[in-house]
Design a protein around this motif. Structure first.
Motif, PDB file in Angstrom:
ATOM      1  N   GLY A  73      41.848  34.279  33.871  1.00 24.18           N
ATOM      2  CA  GLY A  73      41.318  35.809  33.859  1.00 24.18           C
ATOM      3  C   GLY A  73      42.344  36.523  34.850  1.00 24.18           C
ATOM      4  O   GLY A  73      41.722  37.494  35.284  1.00 24.18           O
ATOM      5  N   GLY A 133      37.396  44.240  44.991  1.00 27.43           N
ATOM      6  CA  GLY A 133      37.303  44.184  43.816  1.00 27.43           C
ATOM      7  C   GLY A 133      36.472  45.169  42.824  1.00 27.43           C
ATOM      8  O   GLY A 133      35.675  45.687  43.409  1.00 27.43           O
ATOM      9  N   ALA A 134      37.005  45.302  41.482  1.00 28.12           N
ATOM     10  CA  ALA A 134      36.292  46.164  40.591  1.00 28.12           C
ATOM     11  C   ALA A 134      34.813  45.474  40.587  1.00 28.12           C
ATOM     12  O   ALA A 134      33.875  45.981  40.459  1.00 28.12           O
ATOM     13  CB  ALA A 134      36.730  46.081  39.137  1.00 28.12           C
ATOM     14  N   LYS A 135      34.914  44.171  40.619  1.00 23.38           N
ATOM     15  CA  LYS A 135      33.449  43.546  40.707  1.00 23.38           C
ATOM     16  C   LYS A 135      32.644  44.152  41.448  1.00 23.38           C
ATOM     17  O   LYS A 135      31.399  44.606  41.134  1.00 23.38           O
ATOM     18  CB  LYS A 135      33.511  42.186  40.986  1.00 23.38           C
ATOM     19  CG  LYS A 135      32.773  40.982  40.184  1.00 23.38           C
ATOM     20  CD  LYS A 135      33.007  39.756  40.531  1.00 23.38           C
ATOM     21  CE  LYS A 135      32.486  38.694  39.366  1.00 23.38           C
ATOM     22  NZ  LYS A 135      33.143  37.164  39.378  1.00 23.38           N
ATOM     23  N   ILE A 138      31.264  47.432  40.311  1.00 25.74           N
ATOM     24  CA  ILE A 138      30.249  47.431  39.568  1.00 25.74           C
ATOM     25  C   ILE A 138      29.003  47.071  40.041  1.00 25.74           C
ATOM     26  O   ILE A 138      28.059  47.740  39.658  1.00 25.74           O
ATOM     27  CB  ILE A 138      30.823  46.677  38.447  1.00 25.74           C
ATOM     28  CG1 ILE A 138      32.190  47.040  37.768  1.00 25.74           C
ATOM     29  CG2 ILE A 138      29.588  46.546  37.208  1.00 25.74           C
ATOM     30  CD1 ILE A 138      32.716  46.048  36.717  1.00 25.74           C
ATOM     31  N   TYR A 162      28.434  41.095  33.718  1.00 25.36           N
ATOM     32  CA  TYR A 162      27.387  42.059  33.610  1.00 25.36           C
ATOM     33  C   TYR A 162      25.936  41.751  33.733  1.00 25.36           C
ATOM     34  O   TYR A 162      25.092  42.164  34.280  1.00 25.36           O
ATOM     35  CB  TYR A 162      27.802  42.986  32.267  1.00 25.36           C
ATOM     36  CG  TYR A 162      29.169  43.497  32.079  1.00 25.36           C
ATOM     37  CD1 TYR A 162      29.688  44.088  33.433  1.00 25.36           C
ATOM     38  CD2 TYR A 162      29.754  43.679  30.917  1.00 25.36           C
ATOM     39  CE1 TYR A 162      30.874  44.728  33.300  1.00 25.36           C
ATOM     40  CE2 TYR A 162      30.951  44.176  30.943  1.00 25.36           C
ATOM     41  CZ  TYR A 162      31.665  44.982  32.213  1.00 25.36           C
ATOM     42  OH  TYR A 162      32.942  45.304  32.136  1.00 25.36           O
ATOM     43  N   ASN A 209      37.236  42.740  27.839  1.00 17.48           N
ATOM     44  CA  ASN A 209      37.273  41.338  28.118  1.00 17.48           C
ATOM     45  C   ASN A 209      35.869  40.774  27.505  1.00 17.48           C
ATOM     46  O   ASN A 209      34.863  41.165  27.891  1.00 17.48           O
ATOM     47  CB  ASN A 209      37.181  40.814  29.375  1.00 17.48           C
ATOM     48  CG  ASN A 209      37.065  39.530  29.865  1.00 17.48           C
ATOM     49  OD1 ASN A 209      37.163  38.741  29.006  1.00 17.48           O
ATOM     50  ND2 ASN A 209      37.236  39.310  31.219  1.00 17.48           N
ATOM     51  N   ASP A 237      34.141  50.499  32.808  1.00 16.55           N
ATOM     52  CA  ASP A 237      34.806  49.462  33.399  1.00 16.55           C
ATOM     53  C   ASP A 237      36.278  49.553  32.780  1.00 16.55           C
ATOM     54  O   ASP A 237      36.379  49.030  31.587  1.00 16.55           O
ATOM     55  CB  ASP A 237      34.283  48.057  33.156  1.00 16.55           C
ATOM     56  CG  ASP A 237      35.005  46.857  33.725  1.00 16.55           C
ATOM     57  OD1 ASP A 237      36.313  47.245  34.234  1.00 16.55           O
ATOM     58  OD2 ASP A 237      34.475  45.908  33.626  1.00 16.55           O
ATOM     59  N   ILE A 239      38.966  48.332  33.756  1.00 18.16           N
ATOM     60  CA  ILE A 239      39.995  47.473  34.722  1.00 18.16           C
ATOM     61  C   ILE A 239      41.307  47.014  34.022  1.00 18.16           C
ATOM     62  O   ILE A 239      42.516  46.739  34.563  1.00 18.16           O
ATOM     63  CB  ILE A 239      39.244  46.214  35.234  1.00 18.16           C
ATOM     64  CG1 ILE A 239      40.251  45.333  36.248  1.00 18.16           C
ATOM     65  CG2 ILE A 239      38.703  45.404  34.318  1.00 18.16           C
ATOM     66  CD1 ILE A 239      40.130  45.986  37.796  1.00 18.16           C
ATOM     67  N   TYR A 240      41.448  46.972  32.718  1.00 17.88           N
ATOM     68  CA  TYR A 240      42.158  46.427  31.743  1.00 17.88           C
ATOM     69  C   TYR A 240      43.238  47.834  31.266  1.00 17.88           C
ATOM     70  O   TYR A 240      43.928  47.741  30.240  1.00 17.88           O
ATOM     71  CB  TYR A 240      41.864  45.495  30.749  1.00 17.88           C
ATOM     72  CG  TYR A 240      41.526  44.175  31.028  1.00 17.88           C
ATOM     73  CD1 TYR A 240      42.401  43.344  31.702  1.00 17.88           C
ATOM     74  CD2 TYR A 240      40.043  43.959  31.173  1.00 17.88           C
ATOM     75  CE1 TYR A 240      41.885  42.173  32.111  1.00 17.88           C
ATOM     76  CE2 TYR A 240      39.748  42.886  31.784  1.00 17.88           C
ATOM     77  CZ  TYR A 240      40.659  41.858  32.218  1.00 17.88           C
ATOM     78  OH  TYR A 240      40.050  40.668  32.460  1.00 17.88           O
ATOM     79  N   SER A 271      43.543  44.611  40.444  1.00 19.35           N
ATOM     80  CA  SER A 271      43.864  43.069  40.112  1.00 19.35           C
ATOM     81  C   SER A 271      44.567  42.759  38.974  1.00 19.35           C
ATOM     82  O   SER A 271      45.486  42.109  39.075  1.00 19.35           O
ATOM     83  CB  SER A 271      42.323  42.531  39.760  1.00 19.35           C
ATOM     84  OG  SER A 271      41.558  42.211  40.942  1.00 19.35           O
ATOM     85  N   LYS A 272      44.463  43.424  37.898  1.00 22.85           N
ATOM     86  CA  LYS A 272      45.040  43.446  36.443  1.00 22.85           C
ATOM     87  C   LYS A 272      46.443  44.171  36.423  1.00 22.85           C
ATOM     88  O   LYS A 272      47.234  43.722  35.963  1.00 22.85           O
ATOM     89  CB  LYS A 272      44.056  43.633  35.162  1.00 22.85           C
ATOM     90  CG  LYS A 272      42.659  43.359  35.572  1.00 22.85           C
ATOM     91  CD  LYS A 272      42.559  41.500  35.321  1.00 22.85           C
ATOM     92  CE  LYS A 272      40.996  41.446  35.722  1.00 22.85           C
ATOM     93  NZ  LYS A 272      40.712  39.770  35.722  1.00 22.85           N
ATOM     94  N   ARG A 280      42.113  41.476  46.360  1.00 17.31           N
ATOM     95  CA  ARG A 280      40.551  41.819  45.933  1.00 17.31           C
ATOM     96  C   ARG A 280      40.063  43.358  46.482  1.00 17.31           C
ATOM     97  O   ARG A 280      39.508  43.816  47.460  1.00 17.31           O
ATOM     98  CB  ARG A 280      39.293  41.070  47.012  1.00 17.31           C
ATOM     99  CG  ARG A 280      39.392  39.638  47.025  1.00 17.31           C
ATOM    100  CD  ARG A 280      39.310  38.951  45.669  1.00 17.31           C
ATOM    101  NE  ARG A 280      38.031  39.607  44.939  1.00 17.31           N
ATOM    102  CZ  ARG A 280      38.192  40.004  43.493  1.00 17.31           C
ATOM    103  NH1 ARG A 280      39.190  40.348  42.829  1.00 17.31           N
ATOM    104  NH2 ARG A 280      36.882  40.395  43.063  1.00 17.31           N
ATOM    105  N   ILE A 281      40.948  44.106  45.695  1.00 16.82           N
ATOM    106  CA  ILE A 281      40.952  45.580  45.637  1.00 16.82           C
ATOM    107  C   ILE A 281      40.543  46.020  44.323  1.00 16.82           C
ATOM    108  O   ILE A 281      41.194  45.857  43.369  1.00 16.82           O
ATOM    109  CB  ILE A 281      42.163  46.211  46.319  1.00 16.82           C
ATOM    110  CG1 ILE A 281      42.550  45.805  47.817  1.00 16.82           C
ATOM    111  CG2 ILE A 281      41.825  47.832  46.191  1.00 16.82           C
ATOM    112  CD1 ILE A 281      41.648  46.168  48.747  1.00 16.82           C
TER     113      ILE A 281
HETATM  114  C1  PLP Z   1      36.037  43.328  32.419  1.00 15.36           C
HETATM  115  C2  PLP Z   1      36.243  42.787  33.915  1.00 15.36           C
HETATM  116  N1  PLP Z   1      35.917  43.748  34.965  1.00 15.36           N
HETATM  117  C3  PLP Z   1      35.963  43.674  35.885  1.00 15.36           C
HETATM  118  C4  PLP Z   1      36.638  42.376  36.467  1.00 15.36           C
HETATM  119  C5  PLP Z   1      36.612  42.089  38.048  1.00 15.36           C
HETATM  120  O1  PLP Z   1      37.857  42.556  38.456  1.00 15.36           O
HETATM  121  P1  PLP Z   1      38.389  42.384  40.025  1.00 15.36           P
HETATM  122  O2  PLP Z   1      39.347  41.452  40.223  1.00 15.36           O
HETATM  123  O3  PLP Z   1      38.839  43.741  40.254  1.00 15.36           O
HETATM  124  O4  PLP Z   1      37.019  42.197  40.843  1.00 15.36           O
HETATM  125  C6  PLP Z   1      37.306  41.394  35.736  1.00 15.36           C
HETATM  126  C7  PLP Z   1      37.862  40.282  36.170  1.00 15.36           C
HETATM  127  O5  PLP Z   1      38.015  39.427  35.094  1.00 15.36           O
HETATM  128  C8  PLP Z   1      37.110  41.899  34.320  1.00 15.36           C
HETATM  129  O6  PLP Z   1      37.721  40.939  33.193  1.00 15.36           O
END
Ligand code: PLP
Length: 434
Positions: A73, A133-135, A138, A162, A209, A237, A239-240, A271-272, A280-281
């Motif tokens: 991922g 991270g985006a994680k 969220i 999620y 994703n 979200d 992120i991509y 990340s992406k 981890r930002i």
């Molecule tokens: C859809 C989606 N959102 C958020 C994330 C989290 O990304 P991050 O590495 O910034 O925490 C991912 C990571 O795979 C993802 O696929």
């Protein structure tokens, strides 16, 4: 034995918290510990399927087994040189202390400029929070917006984390089915059907994703109008966002329907886009009082993300975007077309062309009635994924933990050579099924 078992799919009528197994004690046995009890919230969450596959592949490789990995991922590219150098410089100049818990002001300014350039939206740095991270962004948003029993709409297929994040904050994940015929994109009819008086939030992920679906501005327009009319918050979200293909462009609901700006938390990260998963930002932008509340969640849990990683991220968001992102995007595009064509050439597998992110998401239900060379019936996507790993040494994910039990997810964040090698193996494996 299955190395990973898909969790039950959440649904409005089936708050799966009630069906989860009893907490286990430290011995791993199926009896509650006399002394310690895992809280109901945590007991209701599952192990991440993607992390479980990574661990399994690492274990096989440690044993010397040659596995082709389609589970990743994360981009297989290195972090861009100027970004790495900024991280090294931060360490050498002893920039190694706590920062502002919402992130360095310069970085939040840099991110605000990105929102202006990439979305056409003006956010004050006080409306931005930088997280691990985006994680975490969220999670902070869900913890801030979601009260006990609040329902959160999650279009399926969805990113595995999620539903569990929603459960962890006491909310109820409500899955919104979408169809492959409509490119796995939710419409307002889909959303309406899943909405109840308890609906508070929609989680929207584009590019998505696992599907690679990208909502166009025209597709987001009615959704934005519906959110504004029903006063439902949206966690977008994105992120991509920088990985879209075929001449498409990234659109975010808040940019398309300005009435949703007061309802929207926009999530993005390093990340992406910049191949920085390990740093981890991630970050979020939103209404000032909501971001301030998210900052309280973060301030009382993790404080700031790493100071060194923030300096690196500053170089990423303020650097030459085209030079950092375009070579990687163009290579993903090439791989996407190769992997889609190779999958569609395997009888029993049908794969739509992903529009963004770096995953193919083929449908394989035709193969469920087949039998593997060892005599085991394929039966479902979990078992197919397991059989592909055991029988063909190809690591891929069942769609079940993404809310799509007839699909597989294959990441093309690996070289073209590995894609060809893995698909040769997968093709012979599928052709060996009876
Ligand atoms: C859809 C989606 N959102 C958020 C994330 C989290 O990304 P991050 O590495 O910034 O925490 C991912 C990571 O795979 C993802 O696929």
């Amino acid at each position: 034995m299955l190395w990973y078992k898909s969790p039950p799919e959440p649904s409005p009528s089936d708050n799966s918290r009630a069906r989860r197994p009893a907490p286990r004690d430290a011995s791993g046995e199926d009896r509650p510990s006399a002394m310690l009890r895992v809280s109901r919230r945590v007991a209701s969450s599952c192990e991440s399927a993607t992390l479980a596959l990574t661990a399994r592949v690492q274990e096989l490789r440690r044993q010397g087994v040659d596995v082709v990995g389609f589970g990743a991922g994360e981009p297989d590219f290195p972090t861009p040189e100027p970004v790495k150098r900024a991280g090294v410089a931060a360490i050498e100049s002893n920039f190694t202390k706590y920062t502002h818990s919402s992130g360095m002001p310069e970085l939040r300014e840099g991110i605000a400029k990105r929102f202006l350039a990439d979305y056409g939206l003006t956010y004050d740095p006080s409306q931005i929070i930088v997280s691990c991270g985006a994680k975490q962004a969220i999670y902070n948003a869900l913890a801030t917006l979601c009260d006990d029993g609040d329902e959160v709409l999650i279009p399926a297929p969805y990113w595995v984390s999620y539903p569990d994040m929603v459960r962890l904050v006491g909310g109820v994940p409500v899955v919104v089915p979408t169809s492959p015929e409509r490119g796995f994109k939710a419409t307002i009819d889909d959303l309406e059907r899943a909405t109840t008086p308890r609906t508070r939030i929609l989680v929207l992920n584009s590019p998505g994703n696992p599907t690679g679906a990208v909502y166009s501005a025209a597709e987001l327009k009615p959704i934005g109008a519906w959110l504004a009319e029903n006063r439902i918050a949206v966690i977008s979200d994105d992120i991509y966002g920088s990985l879209v293909y075929g001449g498409r462009s990234f659109a975010s609901v808040a940019a398309v329907v300005p009435e949703t700006i007061p309802l929207a938390v926009l999530v993005n990260g390093a990340s992406k886009a910049y191949a920085m998963t390990g740093w981890r930002i991630g970050w979020a932008a939103g209404p000032k009082e909501i971001v301030a509340a998210m900052a309280r969640v973060q301030g009382q849990t993790t404080s700031n993300p790493s100071s060194v990683a923030q300096k690196a991220a500053l170089a990423a968001v303020t650097g030459d975007q085209k030079a950092m992102i375009e070579p990687m995007r163009a290579e993903f595009d090439r791989r996407r077309r190769v992997m889609t064509a190779r999958l569609n050439a395997i009888p029993g597998i049908r794969c739509h062309e992903p529009e963004g992110a770096f995953y193919c998401f083929p449908e394989i239900s035709e193969l469920f009635s087949r039998t593997a060379p060892d005599g085991a019936r394929i039966g479902n996507a979990d078992r197919f994924a397991e059989a592909a790993l055991e029988g063909a040494r190809v690591a891929l994910l069942s769609g079940a933990p993404f809310g799509a039990p007839h699909h597989l997810r294959l990441s093309y964040a690996t070289s073209l050579g590995e894609i060809e090698r893995g698909l040769d193996r997968l093709e012979s494996f599928v052709r060996s099924l009876r």
